[in-house]
Write a protein that holds these residues in place. Structure first.
Motif, PDB file in Angstrom:
ATOM      1  N   LEU A  20       0.832  -1.200   0.000  1.00 49.48           N
ATOM      2  CA  LEU A  20       0.000   0.000   0.000  1.00 49.48           C
ATOM      3  C   LEU A  20       0.867   1.252   0.000  1.00 49.48           C
ATOM      4  O   LEU A  20       0.603   2.219  -0.698  1.00 49.48           O
ATOM      5  N   THR A  21       1.921   1.223   0.805  1.00 50.00           N
ATOM      6  CA  THR A  21       2.818   2.362   0.842  1.00 50.00           C
ATOM      7  C   THR A  21       3.344   2.645  -0.552  1.00 50.00           C
ATOM      8  O   THR A  21       3.451   3.782  -0.987  1.00 50.00           O
ATOM      9  N   SER A  77       0.827   4.359  -3.248  1.00 50.57           N
ATOM     10  CA  SER A  77       0.667   5.793  -3.084  1.00 50.57           C
ATOM     11  C   SER A  77       1.967   6.457  -3.333  1.00 50.57           C
ATOM     12  O   SER A  77       2.080   7.613  -3.377  1.00 50.57           O
ATOM     13  N   SER A  78       2.524   6.323  -3.304  1.00 51.77           N
ATOM     14  CA  SER A  78       3.785   6.793  -3.693  1.00 51.77           C
ATOM     15  C   SER A  78       4.412   5.543  -4.032  1.00 51.77           C
ATOM     16  O   SER A  78       4.515   5.170  -4.641  1.00 51.77           O
ATOM     17  N   LEU A 106      -5.924   6.369   2.376  1.00 50.08           N
ATOM     18  CA  LEU A 106      -5.086   7.305   1.631  1.00 50.08           C
ATOM     19  C   LEU A 106      -4.772   6.791   0.240  1.00 50.08           C
ATOM     20  O   LEU A 106      -4.603   7.574  -0.696  1.00 50.08           O
ATOM     21  N   CYS A 107      -4.690   5.466   0.104  1.00 50.29           N
ATOM     22  CA  CYS A 107      -4.456   4.936  -1.238  1.00 50.29           C
ATOM     23  C   CYS A 107      -5.655   5.195  -2.125  1.00 50.29           C
ATOM     24  O   CYS A 107      -5.515   5.526  -3.295  1.00 50.29           O
ATOM     25  N   LEU A 110      -7.577   7.662  -1.804  1.00 49.45           N
ATOM     26  CA  LEU A 110      -7.476   9.084  -2.122  1.00 49.45           C
ATOM     27  C   LEU A 110      -6.553   9.305  -3.306  1.00 49.45           C
ATOM     28  O   LEU A 110      -6.859  10.037  -4.239  1.00 49.45           O
ATOM     29  N   ARG A 111      -5.432   8.613  -3.250  1.00 47.89           N
ATOM     30  CA  ARG A 111      -4.452   8.757  -4.317  1.00 47.89           C
ATOM     31  C   ARG A 111      -5.048   8.295  -5.649  1.00 47.89           C
ATOM     32  O   ARG A 111      -4.943   8.969  -6.665  1.00 47.89           O
TER      33      ARG A 111
END
Lengths: 998, 167
Positions: A128-129, A132-133, A145-146, A148-149
């Motif tokens: 996951l990290t 997203s980046s 947040l993923c 969101l990305r």
């Protein structure tokens, strides 16, 4: 630790750090790269540990700034390693070295997916990290947040339908880490479409209350004693995307919290604590401004900001200035802000360029006729000491302010000449051209300007631009000075001629023109002067520069023609009024110089030579009543009349560059828009819509042809998101929402209606990281509306939102609709869409309750046509009486229950506002047949025959074609259950996959 | 959102970068060059914000190190400054004083620092947004990751020993 044991890496790093100079370092790096390269090539002997070590080395070399163009494969392959250490390194290095466009990433996709859906929580996190980046909270916040990305990257891939409920649930979360991530996701979602997320609003307020009162906030989530300032800021940010808060209780609790923040934030010794508390405070200020709070709270805000711009702490001062600039948009506070002018001017001299920029912006924004002199003079003074980076911006701004707010024209000339004198290098040609235009067009100004120019010429060293402008002014108007000392033509000539050796070849032609003019003004001819000037012309006849040569030859020949010279070289005619190219330029530059869009907006509002397509009277002054027939049967003759009138109009107001010179005839359009037959589905009509935007002289045929393109049809390759028709219908009963959306742009609307006037703000939001170009918005108004759209900038910068206010005045009752013809360019796609604006008849209604005593006398006094019209409507969409009452209320026709003794009937009352009718009471009665819900009898009465007719038709339209989308119950969330997402969804849709993790 | 994070020292040498928006390699180097130039040349008593190409860079200097984060123009600047400080405080837990790190020539620690800084950053930020603000939670996560690495390494060496013994 991770690195212990990697001796090779440590040695390498120590070598690098011991290098004496860059050259040594490069040699060492090259050697290492060679080493790593050989190792990679010889893959057999590479253990996972070694691979890992070399990949770390690569990362280190990359960090040093060297290109690492190999080994990507190895890094990516580590991702699929089974063991954690290798996998972790693989993920970290891949995320650093490669960006999303890199081909090698494709190799990793499968592994990443396997890691996400796999059982291993740590691997899930790594994956996951990387995208997203989970101890579930851990995974959930990453998933949020993923999402969101993904959503930011490509909103279409992520299916957000039915997320509203899920989001609302997420906001009940107690874990503040998860809540922080969820709130970020919510901010992105509501910024795109707040409509779906109303249910989240009270929860945001609750969260904010919980934090502000420090209830149930674990110690680890307080930062310098402040309950998570980040979450507070995010929550308030989310709230700013809702246009307003209707529920009075929620509103009250929110204002209590905001009040507490505004009053309770003190400045303390600890700088970090200060930062945190002020981060919250500034966000609260923004929210208060957005909510347009009561006057008292607003003045509190201004007072706070006034305090901030006077403090020494630079961050706070910077933010004070920035927010005060935003505050300028709020009405009624301008005067209070002006009180701080002296303080702001002090900041213009601050050593910090960031602060000076903000101060300049604020001064620029707050400038008006009353303070223009002071402000411009300050800017001029500052100009001499300002650094290069700011000079151009400063001089441009000074020039614009001088032009816009000049209390008198001589002052304007003074300012510009001073500007050229002090910062000639930064004064573009536009600026001095503009002076020349002004002086030419204002006779009173001419002697003054010539005298000023003469004064500057006395200075020993002047800027070349000054030579140009003075020479031009003296040439044109120098003869007006004839009686003053030192201003005889001969003296003028010699003082200008002195400058000739100092100027470049671009200025010489101007000087030659000046000489010719002087020669022309010398009547009777002075032989001595003549000889001097002829000699110069002679000299330049053989000049290598073609322009100079040609002028010299021509002026020489002309000056021998005697009287003809007078005609040809006579004073220049007046310039046509045109939009200041300066202001246009400022708009362009603002994209670069980090301007506030607010400022831009204000600048645009004030110049207001925006397109004004007003007052399209029915042709030949046809009275409104007969216009009804025109609406039904548009005759070709009236069409042509309009056509001509339109042309005349647009030529008159002279903004041809931005205005479509030939908007399709209003009535014809109105006719097409009025009836309900425009629900046409977007089709691939091949109508060449560019015609409308392109030629200034469009062929009449083309205009007619485009006029009959039904609104909503698209010829574009870009498809709108959602139904345009549905969005329009929804906006007919509400005052804010999205009007149009496609993958590149979103057009939102926020409207306020007061009596017969309205103010509609278009929010043009660029959803991409590339600018949208050639943006054009043209309003095609129906004849009964007066519309004034402020100038729309030609370019919308990446991810920026531009606001374009639109003032609307309702002249008389009509149910025609205004159309926005909107086009822009993204890459090579030219997108054009025609959108109906929700300035419909009901917006000018004001519900009014009436009692039985008031109603019946009125109802009886308005007897029979044309003031009272009755019609049996068939084909009505069947609905319960209660729904119909709701529909009426949403159309601002106030239903008075119980007024009509028959329970199957409805009685409604409202006030209609327009310029011609003023406030006019309208009454309506619906008689339904409980046996047959598809028909009803509709009676409408008012004091104006047109109004009665139009209102009756309008109500009929609403009853017959009731939009299903806006009133249907919210569709059940199609997303899978949070706990057990079906496997199919997991494998296909990344969004669903992540949503499943939430 | 945060578009990128750059950490550089006083000499302009980059110690850490993390990009949350898409930039090509060329753009990245250009951004770094431009920004380190601007930031290093700013005096000590100025504000922590720099307006740059329509975006805003919030930076803070801690002794020899500059931490910069680039945000959108209307994002909350102080909030970002808080994130930076929070990050630095977390780094400080692992290194007695991060800011002096660059001065002391402890290369081992520096390489360690870079790796750890990434670990922590990845737990702190995700997709350009704050992911977790609890220092304790982040510390726990980083420690857990670390121990996973350690265990794997021990297992490997154990295996190696076994192999050696067997031979």
């Amino acid at each position: 630790m991770a690195l212990s044991g990697m001796r090779g890496l440590s040695v390498f790093i120590s070598d690098i750090r011991n290098c004496q100079n860059k050259e040594q370092e490069r040699l060492r790096v090259d050697k290492e790269l060679g080493n790593v390269r050989t190792r990679f090539k010889n893959e057999k002997g590479l253990s996972p540990y070694e691979k890992k070590k070399y990949v770390w080395k690569m990362l280190y070399i990359y960090m040093l700034g060297y290109d690492v163009d190999f080994g990507h494969m190895e890094a990516v392959s580590l991702i699929s390693a089974p063991k954690y250490p290798e996998k972790q390194v693989g993920y970290i290095v891949t995320a650093c070295l490669l960006n999303e466009n890199h081909d090698f990433l494709r190799l990793a996709i499968n592994t990443v997916r396997n890691d996400i859906i796999g059982r291993n929580e740590t691997f899930q996190c790594l994956a996951l990290t990387m995208i997203s980046s989970s101890a579930r909270p851990l995974v959930r916040k990453k998933a949020a947040l993923c999402l969101l990305r993904l959503y930011r990257k490509n909103p279409d891939v992520v299916n957000v339908d039915g997320w509203a409920d899920r989001m609302a649930q997420l906001l009940d979360e107690r874990d503040l880490g998860v809540l922080t991530s969820s709130m970020s996701l919510l901010v992105a979602l509501v910024s795109n479409n707040h409509e779906a997320y109303w249910s989240c609003l009270p929860k945001c307020v609750k969260t904010l209350e919980r934090l502000a009162r420090n209830q149930d906030v674990p110690q680890e989530y307080t930062y310098y004693g402040i309950p998570s300032p980040w979450l507070q800021v995010k929550t308030m940010r989310a709230l700013q995307y809702f246009p307003t808060i209707e529920d009075p209780n929620t509103r009250r609790s929110l204002f209590e919290v905001l009040q507490r923040i505004l009053m309770g934030t003190d400045v303390v010794k600890n700088v970090n604590k200060n930062n945190a508390s002020h981060a919250v405070l500034f966000e609260a200020l923004a929210l208060v401004m957005h909510l347009d709070a009561e006057k008292e709270m607003m003045s509190q805000c201004v007072a706070l900001l006034g305090k901030f711009i006077a403090v020494r702490e630079p961050n706070i001062r910077y933010l004070g200035l920035e927010n005060m600039t935003r505050m300028l948009l709020v009405t009624d506070v301008q005067d209070i802000i002006k009180r701080h002018q002296a303080q702001i001017i002090t900041s213009l001299k601050d050593p910090d360029i960031s602060i000076r920029r903000r101060a300049l912006d604020l001064l620029y924004g707050m400038c008006d006729v009353t303070n223009a002199k002071d402000i411009v003079e300050e800017i001029l003074q500052y100009l001499s000491t300002a650094e290069f980076a700011m000079r151009e911006e400063l001089s441009l701004k000074a020039a614009i302010l001088a032009e816009k707010f000049a209390p008198d024209l001589s002052w304007y000339v003074d300012v510009i000449l001073q500007l050229i004198d002090k910062a000639g290098d930064f004064v573009s040609d536009d600026i001095w051209f503009r002076v020349v235009q002004f002086v030419t067009n204002n006779e009173d100004l001419q002697p003054y300007a010539a005298a000023k120019a003469r004064e500057y010429l006395d200075k020993p060293a002047i800027h070349e631009t000054m030579v140009k402008v003075s020479a031009y002014l003296i040439g044109e108007f120098g003869h007006l000075l004839a009686r003053r000392p030192g201003c005889s033509l001969k003296e003028l000539f010699s003082i200008i001629h002195e400058k000739l050796p100092t100027v470049s070849s671009s200025t010489i032609p101007i000087l030659l023109s000046t000489y010719a003019k002087i020669l022309m003004h010398a009547q009777p001819p002075e032989p001595e002067l003549q000889n001097l000037i002829w000699a110069i012309f002679n000299k330049y006849e053989s000049c290598i520069d073609a322009e100079i040569q040609q002028r010299a030859v021509e002026y020489f020949a002309l000056s021998r023609k005697g009287a003809a010279l007078m005609d040809i070289l006579a004073e220049m005619p007046k310039f046509p009024e045109r939009q200041s190219s300066l202001i246009k330029k400022a708009e362009d530059i603002e994209v670069d110089t980090a301007e506030q869009s607010a400022i831009k907006l204000r600048a645009l509002q004030q110049t207001s030579n925006a397109l004004v397509v007003t007052d399209q009277r029915p042709a030949n002054g046809t009275p409104p009543v007969t216009q009804l027939s025109l609406v039904k049967v548009p005759s070709t003759s009236s069409n042509v009349d309009h056509h001509v009138a339109d042309q005349g109009l647009s030529q008159e107001n002279g903004t041809l560059t931005t205005v479509d010179p030939q908007p399709p005839p209003a009535d014809l359009l109105g006719d097409l828009l009025g009836p309900l037959a425009i629900e046409g589905p977007p089709s691939a009509d091949v109508q060449p819509q560019q015609n409308i935007v392109s030629g200034v002289e469009g062929v009449p045929n083309a205009v007619e042809a485009t006029a009959i393109v039904p609104v909503g049809e698209q010829t574009n390759s870009v498809q709108p998101i959602g139904s345009i028709a549905e969005r329009f219908q929804a906006l007919c009963v509400k005052d804010s929402g999205v009007l149009y959306e496609d993958p590149y742009i979103q057009i939102g609307i926020k409207a306020e209606w007061r009596a017969h006037q309205g103010r509609l703000v278009l929010f043009l939001g660029n959803k991409n990281t590339n600018p949208l170009l050639s943006v054009q918005a043209i309003i095609l108004p129906p004849s009964h509306l007066k519309l004034e759209l402020s100038l729309v900038p030609e370019t919308i910068p990446p991810r920026a939102q531009v606001q374009c206010p639109l003032e609307i005045v309702n002249l008389r009752p009509s149910r025609d609709v205004a159309v926005l013809d909107f086009s822009y360019k993204f890459g090579n796609d030219m997108v054009n869409c025609k959108l109906r604006l929700p300035a419909v008849l009901s917006k000018f209604l004001q519900p009014i309750p009436v009692s039985a005593e008031e109603f019946f006398p009125q109802w009886r006094s308005l007897s029979g046509p044309p003031l009272k019209l009755q019609e049996v409507v068939r084909g009505v969409k069947p609905m319960p009486l209660l729904d119909m009452a709701n529909l009426f209320n949403s159309l601002r026709l106030m239903v008075s229950p119980g007024l009509d003794p028959n329970p199957n009937n409805l009685v409604a009352s409202t006030t209609f506002y327009s310029e011609s009718t003023r406030a006019m009471l309208c009454l309506a009665r619906i008689e339904t047949d409980p046996a047959d819900r598809t028909q009803l009898r509709l009676t409408v009465a008012s004091g104006d025959p047109t109004l009665t007719f139009e209102l009756k038709e309008f109500i009929k339209e609403q009853l017959v074609s009731i939009p299903t989308a806006s009133r249907a119950p919210a569709p059940a969330p199609p997303a899978p259950q949070p706990t057990s997402p079906p496997a199919a969804a997991l494998t296909d849709d990344p969004g669903a996959l992540l949503a499943g993790l939430l | 959102m945060i578009h990128f994070v750059i950490l550089n020292n006083r000499q302009g040498k980059v110690r850490l970068t993390k990009w949350y928006s898409t930039y090509s390699q060329k753009e990245r180097s250009k951004v770094i060059r431009e920004l380190t130039g601007i930031i290093l040349s700013r005096g000590p008593k100025l504000c922590n914000f720099v307006e740059w190409r329509g975006l805003k860079v919030v930076y803070k200097r801690y002794a020899g190190l500059y931490f910069s984060m680039c945000i959108d123009q209307d994002d909350n600047e102080l909030e970002t400054l808080d994130i930076i400080h929070h990050y630095v405080e977390m780094l400080d837990r692992y290194f007695l004083n991060v800011c002096e790190l660059d001065l002391i020539y402890n290369f081992h620690k520096v390489s360690l620092f870079v790796i750890l800084a990434y670990y922590i950053l990845d737990e702190l930020l995700l997709a350009g947004e704050l992911q977790e603000s609890s220092r304790r939670t982040i510390a726990r996560l980083v420690a857990a990751q670390d121990s996973l690495v350690e265990t794997a390494r021990e297992q490997a060496s154990l295996l190696g020993d076994l192999v050696k013994q067997a031979m």
